[in-house]
Motif scaffolding. Structure first.
Motif, PDB file in Angstrom:
ATOM      1  N   ALA A   1     -76.685  39.637  92.000  1.00 18.29           N
ATOM      2  CA  ALA A   1     -76.147  38.470  91.286  1.00 18.29           C
ATOM      3  C   ALA A   1     -74.687  38.235  91.640  1.00 18.29           C
ATOM      4  O   ALA A   1     -74.157  37.132  91.459  1.00 18.29           O
ATOM      5  CB  ALA A   1     -76.309  38.664  89.785  1.00 18.29           C
ATOM      6  N   LEU A   2     -74.007  39.263  92.146  1.00 17.92           N
ATOM      7  CA  LEU A   2     -72.601  39.113  92.524  1.00 17.92           C
ATOM      8  C   LEU A   2     -72.433  38.607  93.957  1.00 17.92           C
ATOM      9  O   LEU A   2     -71.322  38.282  94.374  1.00 17.92           O
ATOM     10  CB  LEU A   2     -71.875  40.462  92.376  1.00 17.92           C
ATOM     11  CG  LEU A   2     -71.621  40.932  90.936  1.00 17.92           C
ATOM     12  CD1 LEU A   2     -71.060  42.355  90.931  1.00 17.92           C
ATOM     13  CD2 LEU A   2     -70.685  39.985  90.198  1.00 17.92           C
ATOM     14  N   GLU A   3     -73.543  38.555  94.702  1.00 15.96           N
ATOM     15  CA  GLU A   3     -73.434  38.077  96.086  1.00 15.96           C
ATOM     16  C   GLU A   3     -73.186  36.567  96.110  1.00 15.96           C
ATOM     17  O   GLU A   3     -73.590  35.844  95.203  1.00 15.96           O
ATOM     18  CB  GLU A   3     -74.718  38.436  96.860  1.00 15.96           C
ATOM     19  CG  GLU A   3     -74.823  39.931  97.144  1.00 15.96           C
ATOM     20  CD  GLU A   3     -76.182  40.327  97.726  1.00 15.96           C
ATOM     21  OE1 GLU A   3     -76.988  39.427  98.065  1.00 15.96           O
ATOM     22  OE2 GLU A   3     -76.424  41.550  97.809  1.00 15.96           O
TER      23      GLU A   3
ATOM     24  N   ALA B   1     -69.344  31.108  83.983  1.00 15.37           N
ATOM     25  CA  ALA B   1     -69.080  32.396  84.639  1.00 15.37           C
ATOM     26  C   ALA B   1     -69.266  32.252  86.140  1.00 15.37           C
ATOM     27  O   ALA B   1     -70.384  32.346  86.656  1.00 15.37           O
ATOM     28  CB  ALA B   1     -70.005  33.471  84.076  1.00 15.37           C
ATOM     29  N   ASP B   2     -68.159  32.053  86.807  1.00 17.32           N
ATOM     30  CA  ASP B   2     -68.171  31.841  88.245  1.00 17.32           C
ATOM     31  C   ASP B   2     -68.707  33.083  88.958  1.00 17.32           C
ATOM     32  O   ASP B   2     -68.247  34.193  88.678  1.00 17.32           O
ATOM     33  CB  ASP B   2     -66.740  31.538  88.695  1.00 17.32           C
ATOM     34  CG  ASP B   2     -66.748  30.740  89.971  1.00 17.32           C
ATOM     35  OD1 ASP B   2     -67.765  30.066  90.242  1.00 17.32           O
ATOM     36  OD2 ASP B   2     -65.746  30.814  90.711  1.00 17.32           O
ATOM     37  N   GLY B   3     -69.659  32.881  89.853  1.00 15.31           N
ATOM     38  CA  GLY B   3     -70.217  34.020  90.597  1.00 15.31           C
ATOM     39  C   GLY B   3     -70.969  34.988  89.704  1.00 15.31           C
ATOM     40  O   GLY B   3     -71.182  36.145  90.073  1.00 15.31           O
ATOM     41  N   ASN B   4     -71.365  34.534  88.506  1.00 17.77           N
ATOM     42  CA  ASN B   4     -72.120  35.333  87.529  1.00 17.77           C
ATOM     43  C   ASN B   4     -71.337  36.524  86.980  1.00 17.77           C
ATOM     44  O   ASN B   4     -71.895  37.397  86.322  1.00 17.77           O
ATOM     45  CB  ASN B   4     -73.455  35.834  88.119  1.00 17.77           C
ATOM     46  CG  ASN B   4     -74.323  34.673  88.555  1.00 17.77           C
ATOM     47  OD1 ASN B   4     -74.409  33.665  87.854  1.00 17.77           O
ATOM     48  ND2 ASN B   4     -74.945  34.789  89.722  1.00 17.77           N
ATOM     49  N   LEU B   5     -70.034  36.535  87.250  1.00 12.85           N
ATOM     50  CA  LEU B   5     -69.207  37.649  86.779  1.00 12.85           C
ATOM     51  C   LEU B   5     -68.675  37.336  85.380  1.00 12.85           C
ATOM     52  O   LEU B   5     -67.971  36.350  85.179  1.00 12.85           O
ATOM     53  CB  LEU B   5     -68.041  37.869  87.749  1.00 12.85           C
ATOM     54  CG  LEU B   5     -67.109  39.035  87.428  1.00 12.85           C
ATOM     55  CD1 LEU B   5     -67.830  40.368  87.538  1.00 12.85           C
ATOM     56  CD2 LEU B   5     -65.894  39.008  88.354  1.00 12.85           C
TER      57      LEU B   5
ATOM     58  N   ILE C   1     -71.593  48.497  87.845  1.00 17.16           N
ATOM     59  CA  ILE C   1     -72.034  47.118  87.637  1.00 17.16           C
ATOM     60  C   ILE C   1     -73.057  47.146  86.513  1.00 17.16           C
ATOM     61  O   ILE C   1     -74.048  47.879  86.578  1.00 17.16           O
ATOM     62  CB  ILE C   1     -72.659  46.517  88.908  1.00 17.16           C
ATOM     63  CG1 ILE C   1     -71.645  46.564  90.053  1.00 17.16           C
ATOM     64  CG2 ILE C   1     -73.121  45.089  88.653  1.00 17.16           C
ATOM     65  CD1 ILE C   1     -72.205  46.077  91.379  1.00 17.16           C
ATOM     66  N   ALA C   2     -72.789  46.385  85.455  1.00 20.19           N
ATOM     67  CA  ALA C   2     -73.665  46.373  84.280  1.00 20.19           C
ATOM     68  C   ALA C   2     -74.377  45.033  84.196  1.00 20.19           C
ATOM     69  O   ALA C   2     -73.732  43.979  84.208  1.00 20.19           O
ATOM     70  CB  ALA C   2     -72.847  46.616  83.017  1.00 20.19           C
ATOM     71  N   ASN C   3     -75.688  45.093  84.100  1.00 15.72           N
ATOM     72  CA  ASN C   3     -76.504  43.881  84.000  1.00 15.72           C
ATOM     73  C   ASN C   3     -76.601  43.487  82.531  1.00 15.72           C
ATOM     74  O   ASN C   3     -77.147  44.232  81.721  1.00 15.72           O
ATOM     75  CB  ASN C   3     -77.896  44.200  84.565  1.00 15.72           C
ATOM     76  CG  ASN C   3     -78.763  42.964  84.731  1.00 15.72           C
ATOM     77  OD1 ASN C   3     -78.508  41.936  84.120  1.00 15.72           O
ATOM     78  ND2 ASN C   3     -79.777  43.083  85.561  1.00 15.72           N
TER      79      ASN C   3
ATOM     80  N   ALA D   1     -69.392  43.248  84.600  1.00 15.51           N
ATOM     81  CA  ALA D   1     -70.585  42.839  83.850  1.00 15.51           C
ATOM     82  C   ALA D   1     -71.063  41.522  84.428  1.00 15.51           C
ATOM     83  O   ALA D   1     -70.252  40.622  84.675  1.00 15.51           O
ATOM     84  CB  ALA D   1     -70.251  42.679  82.372  1.00 15.51           C
ATOM     85  N   VAL D   2     -72.379  41.426  84.641  1.00 14.47           N
ATOM     86  CA  VAL D   2     -72.882  40.227  85.317  1.00 14.47           C
ATOM     87  C   VAL D   2     -74.082  39.624  84.599  1.00 14.47           C
ATOM     88  O   VAL D   2     -74.837  40.309  83.913  1.00 14.47           O
ATOM     89  CB  VAL D   2     -73.280  40.534  86.785  1.00 14.47           C
ATOM     90  CG1 VAL D   2     -72.111  41.108  87.548  1.00 14.47           C
ATOM     91  CG2 VAL D   2     -74.454  41.478  86.856  1.00 14.47           C
ATOM     92  N   TYR D   3     -74.205  38.336  84.795  1.00 17.65           N
ATOM     93  CA  TYR D   3     -75.388  37.616  84.326  1.00 17.65           C
ATOM     94  C   TYR D   3     -76.500  37.727  85.366  1.00 17.65           C
ATOM     95  O   TYR D   3     -76.240  37.692  86.577  1.00 17.65           O
ATOM     96  CB  TYR D   3     -75.075  36.125  84.155  1.00 17.65           C
ATOM     97  CG  TYR D   3     -74.364  35.768  82.875  1.00 17.65           C
ATOM     98  CD1 TYR D   3     -74.947  36.029  81.642  1.00 17.65           C
ATOM     99  CD2 TYR D   3     -73.120  35.127  82.894  1.00 17.65           C
ATOM    100  CE1 TYR D   3     -74.313  35.677  80.457  1.00 17.65           C
ATOM    101  CE2 TYR D   3     -72.479  34.769  81.714  1.00 17.65           C
ATOM    102  CZ  TYR D   3     -73.081  35.047  80.499  1.00 17.65           C
ATOM    103  OH  TYR D   3     -72.460  34.693  79.332  1.00 17.65           O
ATOM    104  N   THR D   4     -77.736  37.849  84.872  1.00 18.70           N
ATOM    105  CA  THR D   4     -78.914  37.746  85.732  1.00 18.70           C
ATOM    106  C   THR D   4     -79.982  36.975  84.959  1.00 18.70           C
ATOM    107  O   THR D   4     -79.831  36.755  83.756  1.00 18.70           O
ATOM    108  CB  THR D   4     -79.504  39.135  86.065  1.00 18.70           C
ATOM    109  OG1 THR D   4     -79.911  39.757  84.835  1.00 18.70           O
ATOM    110  CG2 THR D   4     -78.515  40.019  86.805  1.00 18.70           C
ATOM    111  N   ASN D   5     -81.060  36.629  85.617  1.00 15.98           N
ATOM    112  CA  ASN D   5     -82.133  35.899  84.937  1.00 15.98           C
ATOM    113  C   ASN D   5     -83.144  36.871  84.329  1.00 15.98           C
ATOM    114  O   ASN D   5     -84.326  36.899  84.678  1.00 15.98           O
ATOM    115  CB  ASN D   5     -82.828  34.943  85.909  1.00 15.98           C
ATOM    116  CG  ASN D   5     -81.878  33.870  86.417  1.00 15.98           C
ATOM    117  OD1 ASN D   5     -81.466  33.878  87.574  1.00 15.98           O
ATOM    118  ND2 ASN D   5     -81.487  32.981  85.521  1.00 15.98           N
TER     119      ASN D   5
END
Ligand code: FES
Ligand code: FES
Lengths: 164, 782
Positions: free
Chosen positions: B148-150, B160-164, B321-323, B359-363
Motif C-alpha cells: 500500500a506504500l508503493e 492520506a497521501d500514499g495511504n500513509l 509497518i502497521a496495517n 501506519a497505512v490504509y489498506t482495503n
C-alpha cells in the motif's frame, strides 16, 4: 408455514414456523428458550447443542419442522428443579466457563459424551470429543477438567445406585 | 484470607445463570414491537458507488424501511473517528480518512455497510437486503501494508497521501545507530506478526430503541465499555445528547478488544429506530463478524539488535509497518505506537532503542486492539530476536536473557516506560524448573528414536497494564482519561451494592469485586451485588480492556470502601461511645479493639439510615463514590516455555507441554487468574499454529468462516502448567498488576522458538500450520 408440535423439556409445545426456520431459532424466538446460542453459520461452534430424542444435536443444523414429534432437552431443562445436573455443578466448581456463551452447548455436548462412553473418559477422549465445540475464553483446560470430574461423579453415583 | 476474601479460590457467583441457560445477552433481549435489521454490505474491496436502487427492496414482504447513507448524513449523524491523536515525526497530525457509518460514495473493504433494511423478521430483512440493487465501479484494491506504500498502489482516502496515516518514531536514533555501528554482533530479522480475527463466541449485536414520548434512546449493545459508547455516540456521532441516551451492555459473550469500539451498526440501529418508529435489533452472523469486527496485529517489521563482546544488548533498532485496514478504528492509532514501541525494551536493560512506525490504509477490515494490543507484537519481535541471537552467539537462550535482565527498580527504559517492580529471574527459574528444562536433551533423543522432531522454546514477556494515568495518556494523544469509577452503597439492612465502570464479559467481576468487599467488611459475597454495564445505573466509567479492571477498577472500589469504612467507624464509635480510632472491623461487626463491645455491621447500617442517633452534623445514609486515576502503568511479566514434537512426515506440531510462570502482583482469586492465563495461552497458540487471516489480492476475505479460519479446539491444545509469583505492584492500593492479556502476549514466540528449534531453522511464518512446517522441514517454499 408449518404447524409443528414437540416435547421440550418435558412440556408439549406447538407453534407455526416457516419451512426455513432452524430449530435453534424456533427454540429461541418462538419458545423464548434463549439459553441455546448461535455462534456460527457453518455448524462448527457447538453453541447450539441440545438433545433431540436423547442425542446431542446442533440445533442450527436441523429445521424446526424436522423436530416435529421429537422430544427435545435444552440447557434450561437439564437441572432437576433446583438441583443442578452434575455437569452444570462441575462447570461451576472447576471454572469451566468465563463469558458463558459457549457453555450451554458445551454442557449439553458433555452430558451426551458421558452417555456414549460408559467405559469412562480420559483427557484425550474428552479433547477429541469436544471437536465440535469452540470456546474462545477458557483454553479448554478447565472445561476438560470439569467434564472429567463430572464423569467421575456420575459414574460413582451410578455405582452407588447399582449397589443399592 | 477468609473463605470468600482476597486470595480465595471462590467459585463464581455469576455462573448459576450461565450454566442454566439464563444468561441475558443482547440477542436474548426482546422489547415490544421490536423488528430486525439486515445490512447490505459491499462485495468489493474498493469501489465507487454509482447508484443505489431500493425500490424493489421496499416492496418486499414485511419491509418497514430501507435506509441509505445519504439519509444518515442528511440527519446529521457524524463520521466514525479514531480517538487517539498521533503526530508523525515531522510534526503533522495523523491523516484520518472519513468513515461514514453507511458508505454513500465509496466502499473501501469487503463488508463496508451500505444500506440497512428493517423488516418484521430477520428472514424478511435478509430477503429484502438481497433485493437492494447497487451498482459499483470497481477500483483497484490493495491488502498488503508494504504494498500500500508503493507508488503504484491505489489511493484509498484522499486525506492520506500514499495511504500513509502517520510516520512516527520513538527513542533516540543517533544513540541507537551508534550502538549498532560499534556492535560486536548484530542480529537482524524480518518479523511478520500475522493478522488475527478476535472471534468472541458471541457475535456483535445491537438493539436500538427510540422512545418518542420521552425523546429518549436506549441501546443494548455487545460492548466492553458502555459509557465510552455513550460518550462517543453522543459527542462525536451526534446520535443524541448523553442525557437522552442510555447504553446497556448486559451479559457479553467475550470481547478480547473487539467489543471496545463503537461500530456503525449500533449507531444505525438507534438512528433507524427513530426513522422507522420501531425498536431495531441487529445480530451479526459469523461471516459478518469475520468481515467487520476489528481485526488484530498485522505488522511487518525489521529489527537489528546490537550486542557487545560480552553478549550484552547495546542497542535495538526497529522499523515497523502497521496495517490499519480501510478506516481508523477508535483506538487503532495507539496500538502500533504507544502500546507497542514503549514495550520494546522487554525485560532487558537496553541503553538505546529506536522505533519507526508507519501506519497505512489498506482495503481490509479495520485493525485495532486485540488481546494484548501492541504488546504481543513487541514481545514477539523481541523474543524471536533474542532466541535467534542466542543461536547465532552459540549461548543458551536462557542465559542470554538472564544476562540482560533488568534487576534494579525502578527502571527507566529509553522508550517512556518506568518499570516499578519485577523479578524476572524468578519467573525464568520457575518456568525452567516446571518444564524440566534440564531433562530436555534426553526427551529430544527419545523423540528422535521415535522419528519425531522435538524442540523447546521460551519467551520472557513484559506488558504495561492498568491503563492508565489520565494525564500521561492525554499528553500522548489519548482523547479520553483512563481512570475508573466506583460507588459503594450500603443498604439499610447492611447488604451492599458496588457500582463499577468496569465491565465483565467473562472476567468474573461479580465474584472478585465482592471478594474485595468481603475482605474489608466481612459481609458474605452473597450479600454483595456488583452492578455494571448500564449508563443509567453507573454514572460514568471507562470499561474493561488492557487488563485494567483489577488494577484500576478495583482500586476505585477500594478507595470508595475506604470512605465507607471511615464513616461506618464514626457511626460505630458513636453508638459504642468509643473513640473512632479504636474501632476495628472483624467477622462482620464493628468492635472496640481489645474489648467485647461491638455493633453488628447491619445494625450500624440501619443506624446510618434511621438517623436517630448519629454523630452531630453527620449526614444520614451510607454511600460513597470514588474516581481512581492510576499513578503509573502496571508491569506484569513472566516466562513461558513451550515444548513441541513435530511429525516430519505430516508437519503436524503437537504441543507436548506448555509452562507459564507469571508475576501478576497480588491476586484476588487464583482460580479466575489461572482461567485468564489458560484462555490467553490458547489464543497465543492459535496465533502461532492455527489462525491465519487471508485476503486474496482483490481484497476478498478467504477466511470468513470457521470452515476456513482455524480456531484452536480442545484437541489442538494440552493442559497447561501455570504458576504465579507475586511481586506486589507498588502503584495501586491493592498491589494488582493485571492478568488478562499475558497468555496471549507471552505464548506465540515461545511456540515459534520451539518449532524453529525442533526443525533447526531460523524462522517460520505464523501460523505454522502443518503444510508450512512440512515445507520448512523439506527446505522448500510453501
Ligand atoms: S451455531 Fe450451531 S454449530 Fe455454531
Ligand atoms: S466461556 Fe466464553 S466462549 Fe467459552
Amino acid at each position: 408455514m408449518s404447524e409443528i408440535s414437540l416435547t421440550v423439556n418435558g412440556k408439549r409445545v406447538s407453534g407455526a414456523a416457516e419451512d426455513r426456520t432452524l430449530l435453534v431459532h424456533f427454540l429461541r424466538e418462538n419458545l423464548g428458550l434463549t439459553g441455546t446460542h448461535v455462534g456460527c453459520d457453518t455448524s462448527q461452534c457447538g453453541a447450539c447443542v441440545i438433545h433431540v430424542d436423547g442425542k446431542a444435536v446442533k440445533s442450527c443444523t436441523m429445521l424446526a419442522v424436522q423436530a416435529s414429534g421429537s422430544s427435545v432437552v435444552t440447557i434450561e431443562g437439564l437441572a432437576d428443579g433446583a438441583d443442578l445436573h452434575p455437569m452444570q455443578a462441575a462447570f461451576k466448581e472447576h471454572h469451566g466457563l468465563q463469558c458463558g456463551f459457549c457453555t450451554p452447548g458445551m454442557i449439553m455436548a458433555a452430558t451426551d459424551m458421558i452417555g456414549r462412553h460408559p467405559e469412562g473418559l480420559d483427557e484425550a477422549t474428552v479433547r477429541a470429543e469436544l471437536e465440535g465445540n469452540i470456546c474462545r475464553c477458557t483454553g479448554y483446560h478447565n472445561i476438560v477438567k470439569a467434564i472429567l470430574a463430572a464423569s467421575e461423579t456420575m459414574s460413582s453415583k451410578g455405582k452407588v445406585r447399582q449397589a443399592a | 484470607m477468609g473463605i470468600e476474601g482476597v486470595g480465595a479460590r471462590v467459585a463464581r457467583k455469576e455462573d448459576k445463570r450461565f450454566i442454566t441457560g439464563a444468561g441475558r445477552y443482547v440477542d436474548d433481549m426482546v422489547v415490544p414491537g421490536m423488528k430486525h435489521a439486515a445490512f447490505v454490505r459491499s462485495p468489493h474491496a474498493h469501489a465507487q458507488i454509482r447508484n443505489i436502487d431500493v425500490t424493489k427492496a421496499q416492496a418486499m414482504p414485511g419491509v418497514i424501511g430501507v435506509l441509505t447513507g445519504k439519509e444518515l448524513k442528511a440527519d446529521g449523524i457524524g463520521n466514525l473517528i479514531c480517538g487517539w491523536m498521533i503526530h508523525s515525526k515531522d510534526g503533522s497530525p495523523m491523516k484520518m480518512g472519513a468513515w461514514s457509518p453507511l458508505a454513500f460514495d465509496r466502499v473501501r473493504y469487503v463488508g463496508d455497510a451500505v444500506v440497512v433494511v428493517v423488516a418484521e423478521t430477520k428472514g424478511q430483512a435478509r430477503d429484502a437486503a438481497e433485493a437492494v440493487d447497487i451498482s459499483y465501479e470497481e477500483l483497484k484494491a490493495v491488502v498488503d501494508a508494504p504494498k500500500a506504500l508503493e507508488r503504484s498502489a491505489p489511493q484509498i482516502h484522499t486525506e492520506a497521501d500514499g495511504n500513509l496515516i502517520f510516520d512516527w518514531e520513538l527513542g533516540d536514533s543517533t544513540a541507537t545507530n551508534a550502538a549498532i555501528k560499534a556492535a560486536a554482533h548484530i542480529t537482524r530479522m524480518k518479523i511478520v506478526n500475522n493478522r488475527l480475527v478476535p472471534n468472541a463466541m458471541e457475535p456483535r449485536a445491537a438493539l436500538g430503541h427510540y422512545d418518542k414520548a420521552e425523546d429518549h434512546y436506549t441501546c443494548w449493545t455487545t460492548s466492553q465499555n458502555p459509557h465510552l459508547a455513550r460518550l462517543v455516540m453522543s459527542a462525536f456521532y451526534n446520535v443524541a445528547p448523553e442525557n437522552k441516551l442510555r447504553v446497556i451492555a448486559p451479559d457479553v459473550g467475550g470481547g478480547f478488544g473487539s467489543k471496545i469500539y463503537i461500530y456503525p451498526e449500533e449507531i444505525i440501529c438507534l438512528w433507524a429506530s427513530k426513522k422507522t418508529g420501531v425498536p431495531v435489533k441487529w445480530v451479526a452472523d459469523r461471516t459478518e463478524s469475520f468481515l467487520t469486527d476489528a481485526h488484530g496485529r498485522d505488522h511487518v517489521s525489521t529489527v537489528e539488535m546490537a550486542f557487545d563482546k560480552d553478549n550484552r544488548i547495546t542497542g535495538l533498532k526497529v522499523d515497523t509497518i502497521a496495517n490499519l485496514g480501510a478506516y481508523m478504528s477508535l483506538f487503532s492509532s495507539c496500538v502500533p505506537t504507544y502500546l507497542y514501541a514503549t514495550l520494546l525494551s522487554g525485560q532487558y536493560d537496553i541503553p538505546a532503542i529506536h522505533a519507526n512506525v508507519r501506519a497505512v490504509y489498506t482495503n481490509t477490515a479495520p485493525v485495532d486492539a486485540y488481546r494484548g494490543a501492541g504488546r504481543p507484537e513487541a514481545t514477539y519481535l523481541l523474543e524471536r530476536t533474542m532466541e535467534t541471537a542466542a543461536r547465532e552467539l552459540g549461548v543458551s537462550p536462557a542465559e542470554l536473557r538472564r544476562k540482560n535482565f533488568i534487576t534494579a527498580f525502578p527502571h527507566q527504559t529509553p522508550v517512556i516506560m518506568n518499570y516499578d517492580a519485577g523479578d524476572y529471574a524468578a519467573s525464568l527459574d520457575a518456568a525452567m524448573t516446571a518444564a524440566d528444562y534440564a531433562g530436555f536433551a534426553q526427551r529430544k533423543a527419545d523423540a528422535a528414536n521415535r522419528g519425531k522432531l522435538r524442540g523447546i522454546g521460551m519467551s520472557c514477556y513484559i506488558e504495561a497494564c492498568g491503563l492508565a494515568p489520565s494525564a500521561a495518556v492525554g499528553s500522548l494523544g489519548a482523547g479520553v482519561g483512563l481512570w475508573e469509577s466506583a460507588e459503594v452503597r450500603v443498604n439499610a439492612a447492611g447488604t451492599i451494592e458496588v457500582l463499577t465502570g468496569s465491565h465483565s464479559h467473562g472476567q468474573g467481576h461479580e465474584t472478585t469485586f465482592a471478594q474485595l468487599v468481603n475482605q474489608r467488611f466481612g459481609v458474605s459475597i452473597d450479600s454483595v451485588s456488583i452492578v455494571h454495564g448500564d449508563t443509567d445505573k453507573v454514572q460514568m466509567g471507562m470499561g474493561t480492556y488492557g487488563s485494567r479492571s483489577g488494577a484500576v477498577g478495583m482500586s476505585a472500589v477500594a478507595k470508595a470502601l475506604d470512605k465507607v469504612e471511615a464513616k461506618a467507624k464514626k457511626i460505630a464509635a458513636h453508638l459504642l461511645e468509643a473513640d473512632e480510632g479504636d474501632i476495628v472491623i472483624e467477622n462482620g461487626a464493628l468492635k472496640v479493639a481489645g474489648t467485647d463491645r461491638q455493633v453488628p455491621w447491619f445494625q450500624m447500617a440501619l443506624a446510618a439510615y434511621t438517623a436517630h442517633n448519629l454523630p452531630s452534623g453527620m449526614e444520614p445514609g451510607l454511600k460513597e463514590t470514588s474516581f481512581y486515576d492510576p499513578s503509573n502503568f502496571t508491569f506484569p511479566a513472566g516466562c513461558y516455555v513451550c515444548e513441541v514434537e513435530i511429525d516430519p512426515d505430516t508437519g503436524v506440531t503437537e504441543i507436548v507441554q506448555f509452562v507459564a510462570a507469571d508475576d501478576f502482583g497480588n491476586i484476588i482469586n487464583p482460580m479466575i487468574v489461572e482461567g485468564q492465563v489458560h484462555g490467553g495461552i490458547a489464543q497465543g497458540i492459535g496465533q502461532a499454529l492455527l489462525e491465519g487471516t487471508r485476503y486474496d489480492a482483490s481484497g476478498q476475505l478467504l477466511t470468513a468462516s470457521y470452515m476456513d479460519y482455524t480456531m484452536p479446539r480442545a484437541d489442538d491444545l494440552p493442559s497447561f502448567k501455570v504458576s504465579t509469583s507475586n511481586t506486589p505492584c507498588p502503584g495501586n492500593p491493592l498491589g494488582i498488576k493485571g492478568c488478562g492479556e499475558a497468555g496471549a502476549i507471552g505464548s506465540p514466540p515461545a511456540v515459534i522458538n520451539a518449532i524453529t528449534d525442533a526443525i533447526g531453522i531460523t524462522d517460520i511464518a505464523m501460523p505454522a500450520s502443518p503444510s508450512t512446517v512440512w515445507a520448512a522441514i523439506r527446505g522448500t517454499k510453501h
